[in-house]
Design an enzyme around this catalytic site. Structure first.
Site, PDB file in Angstrom:
ATOM      1  N   GLY A 184      37.686 114.723  10.825  1.00 48.91           N
ATOM      2  CA  GLY A 184      36.673 114.964  11.850  1.00 48.91           C
ATOM      3  C   GLY A 184      35.427 114.173  11.514  1.00 48.91           C
ATOM      4  N   HIS A 185      35.263 113.035  12.158  1.00 44.16           N
ATOM      5  CA  HIS A 185      34.101 112.194  11.855  1.00 44.16           C
ATOM      6  C   HIS A 185      33.078 112.298  12.981  1.00 44.16           C
ATOM      7  CE1 HIS A 185      36.755 109.446   9.148  1.00 44.16           C
ATOM      8  NE2 HIS A 185      36.617 110.660   8.689  1.00 44.16           N
ATOM      9  N   LYS A 199      31.399 110.117   6.065  1.00 41.70           N
ATOM     10  CA  LYS A 199      32.030 108.790   6.178  1.00 41.70           C
ATOM     11  C   LYS A 199      31.841 108.214   7.578  1.00 41.70           C
ATOM     12  CE  LYS A 199      35.899 110.663   5.073  1.00 41.70           C
ATOM     13  NZ  LYS A 199      35.387 111.980   4.688  1.00 41.70           N
ATOM     14  N   GLY A 200      31.824 109.126   8.594  1.00 42.01           N
ATOM     15  CA  GLY A 200      31.678 108.670   9.975  1.00 42.01           C
ATOM     16  C   GLY A 200      30.411 107.853  10.143  1.00 42.01           C
ATOM     17  N   LYS A 201      29.311 108.378   9.633  1.00 43.51           N
ATOM     18  CA  LYS A 201      28.040 107.666   9.794  1.00 43.51           C
ATOM     19  C   LYS A 201      28.052 106.326   9.048  1.00 43.51           C
ATOM     20  CE  LYS A 201      23.353 107.240   8.528  1.00 43.51           C
ATOM     21  NZ  LYS A 201      22.029 107.739   8.327  1.00 43.51           N
ATOM     22  N   ASP A 237      34.351 115.316   4.242  1.00 39.33           N
ATOM     23  CA  ASP A 237      33.103 115.668   4.945  1.00 39.33           C
ATOM     24  C   ASP A 237      31.868 115.047   4.290  1.00 39.33           C
ATOM     25  OD1 ASP A 237      34.678 117.447   6.554  1.00 39.33           O
ATOM     26  OD2 ASP A 237      34.574 118.891   4.913  1.00 39.33           O
ATOM     27  N   GLU A 238      32.027 113.915   3.665  1.00 39.79           N
ATOM     28  CA  GLU A 238      30.893 113.301   2.943  1.00 39.79           C
ATOM     29  C   GLU A 238      29.924 112.609   3.894  1.00 39.79           C
ATOM     30  OE1 GLU A 238      34.081 112.568   2.328  1.00 39.79           O
ATOM     31  OE2 GLU A 238      34.557 113.066   0.250  1.00 39.79           O
ATOM     32  N   THR A 298      36.313 119.930  12.378  1.00 41.01           N
ATOM     33  CA  THR A 298      37.598 120.195  13.011  1.00 41.01           C
ATOM     34  C   THR A 298      37.898 121.689  13.073  1.00 41.01           C
ATOM     35  OG1 THR A 298      38.438 118.066  12.274  1.00 41.01           O
ATOM     36  CG2 THR A 298      40.083 119.704  12.824  1.00 41.01           C
ATOM     37  N   GLN A 309      39.300 112.345   5.005  1.00 40.40           N
ATOM     38  CA  GLN A 309      39.326 113.307   3.885  1.00 40.40           C
ATOM     39  C   GLN A 309      38.633 112.724   2.636  1.00 40.40           C
ATOM     40  OE1 GLN A 309      42.727 112.953   5.412  1.00 40.40           O
ATOM     41  NE2 GLN A 309      42.006 114.476   6.836  1.00 40.40           N
ATOM     42  N   ARG A 316      35.051 126.145  10.189  1.00 39.63           N
ATOM     43  CA  ARG A 316      34.933 127.064   9.051  1.00 39.63           C
ATOM     44  C   ARG A 316      33.698 126.727   8.224  1.00 39.63           C
ATOM     45  NH1 ARG A 316      40.978 126.593   6.508  1.00 39.63           N
ATOM     46  NH2 ARG A 316      40.643 124.429   7.030  1.00 39.63           N
ATOM     47  N   THR A 350      44.459 122.835   8.116  1.00 39.75           N
ATOM     48  CA  THR A 350      43.783 122.873   9.416  1.00 39.75           C
ATOM     49  C   THR A 350      44.747 123.342  10.509  1.00 39.75           C
ATOM     50  OG1 THR A 350      44.309 120.536   9.738  1.00 39.75           O
ATOM     51  CG2 THR A 350      42.123 121.039   8.869  1.00 39.75           C
ATOM     52  N   ARG A 381      62.645 111.637   5.218  1.00 40.60           N
ATOM     53  CA  ARG A 381      63.352 110.631   6.037  1.00 40.60           C
ATOM     54  C   ARG A 381      63.981 111.206   7.299  1.00 40.60           C
ATOM     55  NH1 ARG A 381      64.678 108.310   1.053  1.00 40.60           N
ATOM     56  NH2 ARG A 381      64.878 110.480   0.428  1.00 40.60           N
TER      57      ARG A 381
HETATM   58  P1  GDP Z   1      32.896 112.851   7.619  1.00 41.65           P
HETATM   59  O1  GDP Z   1      34.139 113.551   8.020  1.00 41.65           O
HETATM   60  O2  GDP Z   1      32.932 112.382   6.207  1.00 41.65           O
HETATM   61  O3  GDP Z   1      32.480 111.767   8.574  1.00 41.65           O
HETATM   62  O4  GDP Z   1      31.761 113.935   7.677  1.00 41.65           O
HETATM   63  P2  GDP Z   1      31.426 114.933   8.897  1.00 41.65           P
HETATM   64  O5  GDP Z   1      31.273 114.168  10.157  1.00 41.65           O
HETATM   65  O6  GDP Z   1      32.351 116.081   8.891  1.00 41.65           O
HETATM   66  O7  GDP Z   1      30.047 115.540   8.424  1.00 41.65           O
HETATM   67  C1  GDP Z   1      28.956 114.821   8.355  1.00 41.65           C
HETATM   68  C2  GDP Z   1      27.885 115.479   9.224  1.00 41.65           C
HETATM   69  O8  GDP Z   1      26.669 115.185   8.647  1.00 41.65           O
HETATM   70  C3  GDP Z   1      27.838 114.913  10.628  1.00 41.65           C
HETATM   71  O9  GDP Z   1      27.341 115.908  11.512  1.00 41.65           O
HETATM   72  C4  GDP Z   1      26.834 113.770  10.498  1.00 41.65           C
HETATM   73  O10 GDP Z   1      26.163 113.477  11.714  1.00 41.65           O
HETATM   74  C5  GDP Z   1      25.895 114.352   9.489  1.00 41.65           C
HETATM   75  N1  GDP Z   1      25.237 113.414   8.598  1.00 41.65           N
HETATM   76  C6  GDP Z   1      25.730 112.258   8.069  1.00 41.65           C
HETATM   77  N2  GDP Z   1      24.816 111.722   7.224  1.00 41.65           N
HETATM   78  C7  GDP Z   1      23.749 112.571   7.217  1.00 41.65           C
HETATM   79  C8  GDP Z   1      22.504 112.591   6.533  1.00 41.65           C
HETATM   80  O11 GDP Z   1      22.197 111.715   5.722  1.00 41.65           O
HETATM   81  N3  GDP Z   1      21.683 113.658   6.766  1.00 41.65           N
HETATM   82  C9  GDP Z   1      21.995 114.652   7.625  1.00 41.65           C
HETATM   83  N4  GDP Z   1      21.134 115.655   7.792  1.00 41.65           N
HETATM   84  N5  GDP Z   1      23.163 114.665   8.284  1.00 41.65           N
HETATM   85  C10 GDP Z   1      24.024 113.645   8.075  1.00 41.65           C
END
Ligand code: GDP
Length: 434
Positions: A40-41, A16-18, A13-14, A304, A224, A307, A128, A142
């Site tokens: 869940g990105h 990564k999606g963005k 949840d860092e 996802t 993850q 929680r 999950t 296997r």
């Molecule tokens: P991922 O699984 O690593 O991609 O992370 P998640 O998608 O679960 O959580 C990231 C959440 O933080 C998403 O709702 C993003 O839109 C949001 N997000 C990403 N970067 C930033 C940021 O720099 N600031 C803020 N406020 N939200 C962000």
């Protein structure tokens, strides 16, 4: 042949999606190399919010080929749902390839996942519940079925499925007190999957290597986070795969020399979902402040699972571990904007373990549970930084915080995210998107 790795450097949840989305603009191919629908990105693109679980988020760009690599496990029912939602938003899947080596998550894997968690009581891991663990277990034992098995003649497919099911049903009926699953039903499901999945099945290995050989940019999208790695994470509170650079190499089928950059994505504070040690966890009003109220999509509630996430201060000891473990060459710091308004920001620079200060991540989980963070306290800043686009325009204290993280990690910060939108990004070096 530039390969760029995007690795979650904490407990997932860092953001990564963005970061993947930001860099996908310059990529030709985006490859998911591990995990399954437990990922869940969230990506904000052209004013819309998209959620990805199994599909590489690079698919949003019309020029990008999106590949689901062999290290993944896939639930075709969930994949279908995900594609339907994205299709309605106008996403085109003609550039999606699903590796034939991916292991399938059948409904009995989900049933096993939930039944095992219930059976484990207080020892439950907090999965999950999507069948990921049991599917990877079958892979290792296997007896798993792969996407390519859907293309087998009926009788052969039925035989394989029967072998896997006999094992699953014995567990379900005799140990877990759950109803058995019928072979006919599973065959029905497999036939339905074959009908729509077949055109997407391909040789992901060759596609990735051909792209690299042609000098194309390949982005490897992690799921993850490092501390959930099956071998190197906080076992047993880990995922069933390897969200580390090592997992990337196995899961995408490439050698280390193809990676010119290994970007560790790090949230400006720490979060964790589920059970397991987390030395810098905070509670009470500070936790509520860091977590948010749930009013925004980026508040700390699982994409996802929904929680609430456990939250805490940035753990510099775990970060150094992650940098070493993955060979991280640079950091992308996300959610810096969330820290605006805090008077003081703390960072764990060491742990105190049984009265002794340690700077390395303990090898034994029992030791990690006894670790107390040794904090350094830095001044916070009041300004809203969501509109800042240059490092030098950040408040002095925010700059100092980023410099502090660089020192601690021993690698430069090249990307700073100050909001969920792609343009809410500070690129710290001129050539970052070159
Ligand atoms: P991922 O699984 O690593 O991609 O992370 P998640 O998608 O679960 O959580 C990231 C959440 O933080 C998403 O709702 C993003 O839109 C949001 N997000 C990403 N970067 C930033 C940021 O720099 N600031 C803020 N406020 N939200 C962000």
């Amino acid at each position: 042949m530039p390969g760029i790795a995007i690795i979650g450097a904490q407990w997932g949840d860092e953001g990564k999606g963005k970061i993947t989305h930001l860099l996908s603009g310059l990529a030709d191919v985006v490859v998911r190399y591990g995990g399954g629908p437990n990922a869940g990105h969230t990506v904000m693109h052209d004013g819309h919010t998209y959620k990805f679980h199994q599909i590489p988020s690079g698919i949003l760009y019309p020029h990008v080929q999106a590949i689901m690599g062999n290290g993944m496990v896939v639930d075709p029912d969930e994949l279908w749902q995900e594609m339907e939602t994205l299709r309605q938003a106008g996403v085109d899947f003609s550039r999606l390839m699903v590796s034939g080596n991916i292991h399938l998550i059948f409904p009995y894997h989900r049933l096993l996942d939930r039944s095992i968690e219930a059976f484990s009581g207080s020892q439950a891991i907090g999965t999950t519940g999507r069948g990921i663990g049991p599917a990877y277990t079958d892979k290792t034992a296997r007896r798993g079925l792969r996407v390519q098995d859907l293309l087998l003649p009926e009788a052969e497919l039925a035989e394989r499925l029967d072998r896997a099911l006999r094992f699953a049903n014995t567990l379900l009926e005799h140990l877990l007190n759950a109803p058995p699953v019928s072979l006919d039903e599973m065959m029905e499901r497999a036939r339905a999957w074959r009908r729509w999945l077949e055109p997407f099945i391909g040789d992901a290995f060759t596609a990735v290597h051909d792209a690299l050989a042609a000098g194309k940019t390949v982005l490897f999208e992690g799921a993850q986070g490092t501390l959930l790695d099956l071998d190197h994470g906080t076992y047993p509170f880990v995922t069933s795969s390897h969200p580390t650079t090592g997992g990337l190499l196995a899961g995408a089928g490439v050698g280390p020399h193809v990676l010119s950059r290994i970007i560790g994505v790090v949230k400006a504070f720490q979060t964790r979902v589920g059970s397991g040690p987390m030395p810098t966890e905070v509670h009470g009003p500070l936790a509520e402040r860091l977590r948010g109220t749930g009013a925004h999509p980026w508040d700390e509630f699982g994409t996802t699972t929904g929680r609430p996430r456990r939250v805490g201060w940035l753990d510099g000891v775990a970060l150094r571990y992650s940098v070493r473990l993955n060979g991280i060459t640079e950091l992308a710091i996300t959610k810096l904007d969330v820290l605006s308004g805090l008077e003081t920001i703390s960072v764990a620079v060491a742990y105190e373990l049984d009265g002794v200060e340690v700077e390395t991540f303990p090898a034994q989980i029992a030791s990690l549970e006894r670790c107390r963070p040794v904090y350094e306290h830095l001044p916070g800043w009041d300004e809203d930084i969501a509109d800042v686009r240059r490092f030098e325009d950040l408040p002095r204290a925010a700059q100092d915080y980023l410099r502090f993280i660089e020192e601690l990690a021993g690698v430069p910060v090249s990307i700073v995210s100050v909001g969920p939108n792609t343009d809410q990004t500070i690129l710290c070096s001129d050539n970052i998107l070159a």
